[in-house]
Design a protein around this motif. Structure first.
Motif, short mmCIF file in Angstrom:
data_model
loop_
_atom_site.label_atom_id
_atom_site.label_comp_id
_atom_site.label_asym_id
_atom_site.label_seq_id
_atom_site.Cartn_x
_atom_site.Cartn_y
_atom_site.Cartn_z
N LYS A 12 -17.70 26.98 -11.25
CA LYS A 12 -16.60 27.03 -11.87
C LYS A 12 -15.54 25.50 -12.27
CE LYS A 12 -14.86 30.61 -9.40
NZ LYS A 12 -14.01 31.62 -8.53
N GLY A 13 -16.70 25.01 -12.61
CA GLY A 13 -16.21 23.50 -13.21
C GLY A 13 -15.90 22.41 -12.36
N ASP A 14 -15.75 22.38 -11.12
CA ASP A 14 -15.72 22.32 -9.63
C ASP A 14 -16.68 21.17 -9.67
OD1 ASP A 14 -14.75 20.35 -7.91
OD2 ASP A 14 -14.18 22.48 -6.40
N MET A 15 -16.31 19.07 -10.43
CA MET A 15 -17.13 18.42 -10.69
C MET A 15 -17.83 17.98 -8.82
SD MET A 15 -19.48 17.09 -12.16
CE MET A 15 -20.76 15.05 -12.94
N ALA A 16 -16.43 17.73 -8.21
CA ALA A 16 -16.40 16.96 -7.10
C ALA A 16 -17.54 18.19 -5.97
CB ALA A 16 -15.38 16.77 -5.74
N GLU A 17 -17.78 19.25 -5.89
CA GLU A 17 -18.76 20.19 -5.80
C GLU A 17 -19.51 19.87 -6.07
OE1 GLU A 17 -20.21 22.73 -2.61
OE2 GLU A 17 -17.31 22.00 -2.95
N SER A 18 -20.18 20.19 -7.06
CA SER A 18 -21.39 19.87 -7.37
C SER A 18 -21.74 18.28 -7.39
CB SER A 18 -21.08 20.09 -9.29
OG SER A 18 -22.16 20.19 -9.90
N GLN A 19 -20.72 17.47 -7.32
CA GLN A 19 -21.62 16.07 -6.65
C GLN A 19 -21.71 16.07 -5.54
OE1 GLN A 19 -22.81 14.97 -9.77
NE2 GLN A 19 -20.84 12.74 -9.45
N LYS A 20 -21.83 16.68 -4.21
CA LYS A 20 -21.63 16.87 -3.13
C LYS A 20 -23.76 16.65 -2.98
CE LYS A 20 -18.14 19.75 -1.56
NZ LYS A 20 -17.63 20.41 -0.72
N ALA A 21 -23.96 16.72 -3.64
CA ALA A 21 -25.94 16.78 -3.72
C ALA A 21 -26.85 16.72 -4.37
CB ALA A 21 -26.02 17.20 -2.92
N ALA A 22 -27.84 15.95 -4.78
CA ALA A 22 -28.30 15.53 -6.37
C ALA A 22 -28.77 17.20 -6.96
CB ALA A 22 -29.51 14.75 -5.73
N ILE A 23 -29.16 17.18 -7.36
CA ILE A 23 -29.92 18.11 -8.33
C ILE A 23 -30.28 18.56 -8.08
CG2 ILE A 23 -30.34 16.79 -10.26
CD1 ILE A 23 -28.12 19.84 -10.43
N PHE A 24 -31.48 18.18 -8.08
CA PHE A 24 -33.24 18.21 -7.51
C PHE A 24 -32.57 19.24 -5.59
CE2 PHE A 24 -32.83 13.87 -7.09
CZ PHE A 24 -33.39 13.58 -5.07
#
Length: 292
Positions: free
Chosen positions: A65-77
């Motif tokens: 839901k657009g939460d960048m902090a959550e998305s940044q917890k690990a690299a995309i790979f």
């Protein structure tokens, strides 16, 4: 750049199911072939250098839901494991995925006919992204130069010949895009085009949302558009592969230009004429068309 183990420093390609693949990936093929998909897995499939990381980041942000902090917890790979990836001194993606909770988002570059059977058995949703053949050739050449898990690309002209012949990792571009295009008629596949995403990312994200049966607010949409712009991703260490081993970004960055039409700065007139003739023959048996 770290010192590379010999087995991951320009190893030769190997064949699996008639498709060339990176050597260490082929060594783990039995685990890939027998991988057990789950019904709620979401698969992102592309030929290399066709917008895989871009779509992966968009999907990851949609699910969060657009939460960048959550998305940044690990690299995309790490957040979207690369199904066939395996290498010395690192856990294979199949090992990682087998331990992951629901729902899983998985990336692959496999041709449609060598994808593990369980994805079809479980009727998994697939997002496929295709990019025009000439821009892919240029981007793939520069990727080969900086990613040492691939054989040495040689000169641009030598690489272009290998690419046209299908002697590159994951085989012929035409086989890949046509195979998935045909499969969309009988499976739950959303077929997107890189050029369309560049032209109107909001429109293409709406297609993704409809396909995924997700709804987001206008505010979340604006966040996703902001965080997945090319420049934002290029500057984001969790998206730009700067933390991934076996790559030398001083040779060429993983995220190089992110544009359409860069092939015009690389193809000579003779190369372009030769490629156009090759392209006509390769694509004569399909209604799939691209914008160059």
């Amino acid at each position: 750049m770290q010192t590379l183990p010999d087995e991951f420093n320009r190893p030769p390609l190997k064949l699996v199911g008639g498709m060339p693949i990176i050597g260490p990936f082929a060594d783990n093929w039995e685990n890939v072939e027998h991988f057990q998909a789950r019904a709620d897995d979401l698969l992102i499939s592309t030929y290399p250098k066709s917008g895989t990381t871009w779509v992966s980041k968009i999907v990851d942000l949609i699910l969060n839901k657009g939460d960048m902090a959550e998305s940044q917890k690990a690299a995309i790979f790490e957040r979207v494991p690369f199904l066939e990836c395996s290498g010395p001194g690192m856990p294979s993606a199949t090992e990682i995925l087998n331990k992951q909770d629901f729902p899983r988002v998985i990336k692959t570059h496999l041709q449609v006919d060598v994808l593990p059977k369980s994805f079809w058995d479980k009727k998994c949703k697939v997002i496929y992204v295709a990019r025009n053949a000439k821009d892919v050739a240029v981007s793939y050449y520069h990727f080969y130069r900086m990613a040492f898990g691939h054989p040495d690309p040689g000169t641009w002209d030598e690489f272009l010949n290998s690419y046209m012949e299908g002697n590159v990792a994951f085989g012929r571009w035409s086989t890949h895009v046509k195979g998935w295009w045909k499969m969309r008629q009988q499976s739950d596949i959303l077929y997107l085009f890189y050029e369309d995403m560049l032209e109107d990312p909001r429109r293409e994200i709406q297609k993704l949302l409809k396909f995924m049966k997700w709804e987001i607010s206008d505010e979340v949409m604006e966040k996703i558009l902001k965080y997945t712009s090319f420049q934002a991703m290029k500057n984001n260490p969790m998206a730009n592969y700067s933390t991934f081993p076996f790559m030398d970004h001083s040779i060429s960055p993983f995220m190089r230009k992110g544009i359409s039409g860069d092939w015009k700065t690389h193809f000579t007139v003779a190369q372009n004429e030769r490629f156009d003739e090759y392209y006509r023959q390769e694509m004569a048996d399909t209604d799939l068309t691209f914008r160059m």
